[in-house]
Structure formats: structure tokens, C-alpha cells
Design an enzyme around this catalytic site. Structure first.
Site, PDB file in Angstrom:
ATOM      1  N   ASP A   1     -39.852  64.827 106.294  1.00  0.00           N
ATOM      2  CA  ASP A   1     -39.880  63.391 106.573  1.00  0.00           C
ATOM      3  C   ASP A   1     -38.453  62.858 106.498  1.00  0.00           C
ATOM      4  O   ASP A   1     -37.799  62.965 105.464  1.00  0.00           O
ATOM      5  CB  ASP A   1     -40.778  62.679 105.556  1.00  0.00           C
ATOM      6  CG  ASP A   1     -40.976  61.210 105.869  1.00  0.00           C
ATOM      7  OD1 ASP A   1     -39.971  60.474 105.922  1.00  0.00           O
ATOM      8  OD2 ASP A   1     -42.131  60.791 106.038  1.00  0.00           O
TER       9      ASP A   1
ATOM     10  N   HIS B   1     -49.053  65.296 100.495  1.00  0.00           N
ATOM     11  CA  HIS B   1     -47.997  65.019  99.521  1.00  0.00           C
ATOM     12  C   HIS B   1     -48.257  65.900  98.298  1.00  0.00           C
ATOM     13  O   HIS B   1     -49.369  65.864  97.749  1.00  0.00           O
ATOM     14  CB  HIS B   1     -48.013  63.552  99.110  1.00  0.00           C
ATOM     15  CG  HIS B   1     -47.642  62.611 100.217  1.00  0.00           C
ATOM     16  ND1 HIS B   1     -47.569  61.246 100.038  1.00  0.00           N
ATOM     17  CD2 HIS B   1     -47.323  62.838 101.518  1.00  0.00           C
ATOM     18  CE1 HIS B   1     -47.216  60.670 101.179  1.00  0.00           C
ATOM     19  NE2 HIS B   1     -47.071  61.617 102.091  1.00  0.00           N
TER      20      HIS B   1
ATOM     21  N   HIS C   1     -40.571  53.105 104.771  1.00  0.00           N
ATOM     22  CA  HIS C   1     -40.302  53.427 106.168  1.00  0.00           C
ATOM     23  C   HIS C   1     -39.872  52.184 106.952  1.00  0.00           C
ATOM     24  O   HIS C   1     -40.327  51.078 106.686  1.00  0.00           O
ATOM     25  CB  HIS C   1     -41.548  54.015 106.833  1.00  0.00           C
ATOM     26  CG  HIS C   1     -42.009  55.298 106.228  1.00  0.00           C
ATOM     27  ND1 HIS C   1     -43.044  56.041 106.758  1.00  0.00           N
ATOM     28  CD2 HIS C   1     -41.581  55.992 105.147  1.00  0.00           C
ATOM     29  CE1 HIS C   1     -43.235  57.123 106.019  1.00  0.00           C
ATOM     30  NE2 HIS C   1     -42.354  57.103 105.030  1.00  0.00           N
TER      31      HIS C   1
ATOM     32  N   ARG D   1     -56.972  55.997 101.279  1.00  0.00           N
ATOM     33  CA  ARG D   1     -57.141  55.742  99.847  1.00  0.00           C
ATOM     34  C   ARG D   1     -58.269  56.572  99.253  1.00  0.00           C
ATOM     35  O   ARG D   1     -58.635  56.396  98.084  1.00  0.00           O
ATOM     36  CB  ARG D   1     -57.400  54.250  99.609  1.00  0.00           C
ATOM     37  CG  ARG D   1     -56.272  53.354 100.068  1.00  0.00           C
ATOM     38  CD  ARG D   1     -54.976  53.697  99.363  1.00  0.00           C
ATOM     39  NE  ARG D   1     -53.820  53.026  99.949  1.00  0.00           N
ATOM     40  CZ  ARG D   1     -52.567  53.311  99.647  1.00  0.00           C
ATOM     41  NH1 ARG D   1     -52.299  54.266  98.777  1.00  0.00           N
ATOM     42  NH2 ARG D   1     -51.570  52.656 100.211  1.00  0.00           N
TER      43      ARG D   1
ATOM     44  N   HIS E   1     -41.674  64.195 110.355  1.00  0.00           N
ATOM     45  CA  HIS E   1     -42.035  62.780 110.375  1.00  0.00           C
ATOM     46  C   HIS E   1     -40.768  62.000 110.704  1.00  0.00           C
ATOM     47  O   HIS E   1     -39.802  62.047 109.938  1.00  0.00           O
ATOM     48  CB  HIS E   1     -42.566  62.323 109.016  1.00  0.00           C
ATOM     49  CG  HIS E   1     -43.971  62.729 108.754  1.00  0.00           C
ATOM     50  ND1 HIS E   1     -44.513  62.757 107.482  1.00  0.00           N
ATOM     51  CD2 HIS E   1     -44.970  63.093 109.592  1.00  0.00           C
ATOM     52  CE1 HIS E   1     -45.777  63.136 107.553  1.00  0.00           C
ATOM     53  NE2 HIS E   1     -46.068  63.348 108.817  1.00  0.00           N
TER      54      HIS E   1
ATOM     55  N   HIS F   1     -37.888  60.238 103.794  1.00  0.00           N
ATOM     56  CA  HIS F   1     -37.993  60.813 102.458  1.00  0.00           C
ATOM     57  C   HIS F   1     -36.755  61.634 102.093  1.00  0.00           C
ATOM     58  O   HIS F   1     -36.215  61.498 100.994  1.00  0.00           O
ATOM     59  CB  HIS F   1     -39.232  61.685 102.347  1.00  0.00           C
ATOM     60  CG  HIS F   1     -40.514  60.933 102.469  1.00  0.00           C
ATOM     61  ND1 HIS F   1     -41.749  61.554 102.454  1.00  0.00           N
ATOM     62  CD2 HIS F   1     -40.776  59.606 102.604  1.00  0.00           C
ATOM     63  CE1 HIS F   1     -42.690  60.640 102.570  1.00  0.00           C
ATOM     64  NE2 HIS F   1     -42.130  59.453 102.673  1.00  0.00           N
TER      65      HIS F   1
ATOM     66  N   GLU G   1     -44.203  57.520 111.850  1.00  0.00           N
ATOM     67  CA  GLU G   1     -44.990  56.818 110.841  1.00  0.00           C
ATOM     68  C   GLU G   1     -44.342  55.470 110.522  1.00  0.00           C
ATOM     69  O   GLU G   1     -44.387  54.995 109.400  1.00  0.00           O
ATOM     70  CB  GLU G   1     -45.076  57.635 109.549  1.00  0.00           C
ATOM     71  CG  GLU G   1     -45.819  58.937 109.647  1.00  0.00           C
ATOM     72  CD  GLU G   1     -45.862  59.646 108.303  1.00  0.00           C
ATOM     73  OE1 GLU G   1     -46.917  60.177 107.961  1.00  0.00           O
ATOM     74  OE2 GLU G   1     -44.819  59.658 107.603  1.00  0.00           O
TER      75      GLU G   1
ATOM     76  N   HIS H   1     -53.453  64.391 108.180  1.00  0.00           N
ATOM     77  CA  HIS H   1     -52.786  63.989 106.944  1.00  0.00           C
ATOM     78  C   HIS H   1     -53.837  63.750 105.871  1.00  0.00           C
ATOM     79  O   HIS H   1     -54.789  63.000 106.077  1.00  0.00           O
ATOM     80  CB  HIS H   1     -51.969  62.716 107.169  1.00  0.00           C
ATOM     81  CG  HIS H   1     -50.906  62.473 106.146  1.00  0.00           C
ATOM     82  ND1 HIS H   1     -51.166  62.408 104.778  1.00  0.00           N
ATOM     83  CD2 HIS H   1     -49.564  62.279 106.276  1.00  0.00           C
ATOM     84  CE1 HIS H   1     -50.036  62.188 104.135  1.00  0.00           C
ATOM     85  NE2 HIS H   1     -49.044  62.111 105.009  1.00  0.00           N
TER      86      HIS H   1
ATOM     87  N   ASP I   1     -38.662  55.431  99.307  1.00  0.00           N
ATOM     88  CA  ASP I   1     -39.743  55.723 100.255  1.00  0.00           C
ATOM     89  C   ASP I   1     -40.312  54.448 100.884  1.00  0.00           C
ATOM     90  O   ASP I   1     -41.467  54.081 100.654  1.00  0.00           O
ATOM     91  CB  ASP I   1     -40.858  56.521  99.573  1.00  0.00           C
ATOM     92  CG  ASP I   1     -41.965  56.923 100.563  1.00  0.00           C
ATOM     93  OD1 ASP I   1     -41.767  56.752 101.776  1.00  0.00           O
ATOM     94  OD2 ASP I   1     -43.028  57.398 100.099  1.00  0.00           O
TER      95      ASP I   1
ATOM     96  N   GLU J   1     -45.156  68.248 102.223  1.00  0.00           N
ATOM     97  CA  GLU J   1     -44.240  67.236 102.743  1.00  0.00           C
ATOM     98  C   GLU J   1     -43.062  67.022 101.803  1.00  0.00           C
ATOM     99  O   GLU J   1     -43.232  66.987 100.581  1.00  0.00           O
ATOM    100  CB  GLU J   1     -44.979  65.914 102.952  1.00  0.00           C
ATOM    101  CG  GLU J   1     -44.111  64.838 103.582  1.00  0.00           C
ATOM    102  CD  GLU J   1     -44.906  63.617 104.016  1.00  0.00           C
ATOM    103  OE1 GLU J   1     -44.278  62.555 104.180  1.00  0.00           O
ATOM    104  OE2 GLU J   1     -46.132  63.718 104.195  1.00  0.00           O
TER     105      GLU J   1
ATOM    106  N   TYR K   1     -53.721  59.672 100.598  1.00  0.00           N
ATOM    107  CA  TYR K   1     -52.660  59.498  99.613  1.00  0.00           C
ATOM    108  C   TYR K   1     -53.161  59.674  98.178  1.00  0.00           C
ATOM    109  O   TYR K   1     -52.372  59.950  97.264  1.00  0.00           O
ATOM    110  CB  TYR K   1     -52.054  58.099  99.729  1.00  0.00           C
ATOM    111  CG  TYR K   1     -51.291  57.848 101.011  1.00  0.00           C
ATOM    112  CD1 TYR K   1     -50.394  58.789 101.519  1.00  0.00           C
ATOM    113  CD2 TYR K   1     -51.452  56.653 101.701  1.00  0.00           C
ATOM    114  CE1 TYR K   1     -49.695  58.551 102.681  1.00  0.00           C
ATOM    115  CE2 TYR K   1     -50.750  56.400 102.875  1.00  0.00           C
ATOM    116  CZ  TYR K   1     -49.880  57.356 103.352  1.00  0.00           C
ATOM    117  OH  TYR K   1     -49.174  57.113 104.513  1.00  0.00           O
TER     118      TYR K   1
END
Length: 279
Positions: A176, A107, A226, A37, A211, A179, A256, A67, A224, A142, A70
Site C-alpha cells: 500500500d 491486515h 488515504h 466491520r 494499493h 501505508h 482505495e 479484502h 494511515d 498488507e 477490518y
């Protein structure tokens, strides 16, 4: 060789992540560069890095994947948010050089009503600022599910970003599975067609990571969410075809899925058992 791992917590350092990966049958792993975050990254422990690199060589760990958090949005309307994305990516890429030759995934962002073209230009602008000729880390765009105003919902959008970046040799793509399926690429019934489309538009040589995620939602849902391998709308049979596809050989794959370590261990065992080629 099937290089497979999962997402691990970086809180205890690189050596700990390497040991965790090996303990569950993995030979690579992914981690967040900092709190997902946002926030300041933990200081690099050079002794930990040295021990990890020795452990990595001894245990045959493949290319690891960092990664980005986000919260970065390189194509935000808010200049402060774009500045945060720029500074975070610059810092992350500097830190990645402690473990050279690896990858950094992010992203692409959401244009929040500015339009796809404007968003693509903003993303490319930040990449042109953060990429350096001398860096050894490959930066990955991604593929996204297409919820809201996300950019990266199509191979064409990713290609348009790449086309505007000067140091293209430092760029790749992370596909992904959740995705792309949610975005409308039918990897369940038409995997060959999807890979051919990717090759024609972007080029398979740019596909650097995968991913592996099942999807809680149906095809082309743009949601989206998972799911664990085999428990979603993609299904085990499709993942068997993915990990055995000759065009995807040697591309590292990262789970993930919504799991703890025991769950990841089970999924890695499942996928290794589905792998048809001898290693």
C-alpha cells in the site's frame, strides 16, 4: 499491461462489479468479502458467478482482489477475537474458490501490547490453519503504516510471518503506497531503494498487488489516512514513476482513495495517461 481498478461494493454481485469496473476504464477491481466491520457474508449466487466469469474473459478483466473485513485481528489478546479471525478467513477462502486463481488481502493485525514476536507467531499460526494445499487463492499480507501496535510496518515483520508459514507458496504481499510512505519507506524520492530493500528482505516475486493511495499525512507519520491521487504528500510525479517502474510491470493496482465512481474514473484516466508504455 496496466491492470488497474478500484474498490467496489459487492452488494449487487460479481457481475455488477465487473460491469462497473469496465464502465470507469478499469480492468480489475477489489471488494470486501463481507461488511468491512464484520458480520456474516452474503450467500454466493452461483448464476452470478458464472455470468461474471464469462464477462471477465470477454472483457479482459485481470486478477481480482478480495479484502478481509477490518475487524479481524489474528493477533488479538482476546481468544474470541482470534477465533472470529480464523473462522472468517476460513469461510472467505472457501468462498473465493468459486472464482479461482484470485487473491485475498488482509491486515496482519495489532498485537495490543503483547509484543511483535508474540503477534507474529499468532498470525502465522492462523495462516497455518486456514491455508490449504489445494486452494487456488493467494493470500496477501498488507504493508501497514505502523500506527499503534500494528504488525506489518516493516518488510522484516512481514518476512518473519512468511518464514513461519508452512504453505509459503500460497502467500504474497500487497504493498500500500500510503501505508509504506507513512511507515517510513520513501517511495517519492527513493523508489528504487525501497524496491531493492523489499527484494532483499521478502523477494519481489511475492509482491502480488499494489494499493495506489496518496497520503493525507507527511512522510513517516504512521497515520494511515488515504488521499486522492496527486492531492496528498506522495504526489502525481511519484505515482507516474510507480506505474512505469519496470519491476512493477503487470502487478495489478487497486485504488482505495476517498472517491465515488466518477472520482475513480478520473483517477484511472489520469494514471493511464501517465503510463508511458503502449498497451
Amino acid at each position: 499491461m496496466l491492470y488497474i481498478g478500484c474498490h467496489l461494493s459487492a452488494a449487487k454481485g460479481f457481475l455488477h462489479m465487473g460491469e462497473e469496473a469496465v464502465s470507469i476504464g478499469g480492468n480489475t477491481f477489489q471488494f470486501f468479502t463481507r461488511n468491512p466491520r464484520g458480520g456474516k457474508a452474503k450467500a454466493i449466487d452461483e448464476d452470478d458467478v458464472k455470468k461474471f466469469l464469462e464477462f471477465k474473459d470477454k472483457n479482459g478483466i485481470g486478477t481480482i482482489l478480495a479484502h478481509a473485513p477490518y475487524t479481524i485481528n489474528p493477533c488479538s489478546k482476546d481468544e474470541n477475537v482470534r477465533t472470529f479471525a480464523l473462522e472468517t478467513m476460513q469461510d472467505d477462502l472457501d468462498r473465493m474458490e468459486y472464482i479461482p486463481g484470485n487473491m485475498y488481502n488482509f491486515h496482519p493485525g495489532s498485537h495490543v501490547g503483547q509484543g511483535v514476536e508474540t503477534g507474529i507467531n499468532m498470525i502465522a499460526d492462523i495462516l497455518n490453519k486456514v491455508l490449504k494445499e489445494e486452494q487456488s487463492t493467494t493470500v496477501l499480507l498488507e504493508t501497514m503504516a505502523g500506527k499503534g501496535t500494528e504488525i506489518g510496518r516493516s518488510f522484516e515483520e512481514l518476512k518473519n510471518i512468511i518464514d513461519k508459514v508452512e504453505l509459503k507458496s500460497h502467500l504474497g504481499v500487497c504493498l500500500d503506497t500510503c501505508h509504506v510512505y507513512d511507515a517510513g519507506y520513501d517511495i517519492v524520492n527513493k523508489l528504487d531503494d525501497v524496491l531493492e530493500s523489499f527484494d532483499n528482505i521478502i523477494g519481489l516475486e511475492r509482491l502480488k498487488a499494489i494499493h495506489l493511495n496518496d497520503s493525507k499525512n507527511p512522510f513517516e507519520s504512521h497515520k494511515d489516512r488515504h488521499e486522492k491521487i496527486g492531492e496528498g504528500s506522495i504526489g502525481t510525479d511519484a505515482f507516474e514513476r510507480i506505474i512505469n517502474h519496470p519491476k512493477l510491470a503487470d502487478i495489478p493496482m487497486y485504488l482505495e482513495t476517498p472517491n465515488e465512481l466518477d472520482g475513480y474514473k478520473h483517477e484511472i484516466e489520469l494514471l493511464r495517461n501517465l503510463k508511458k508504455e503502449e498497451e
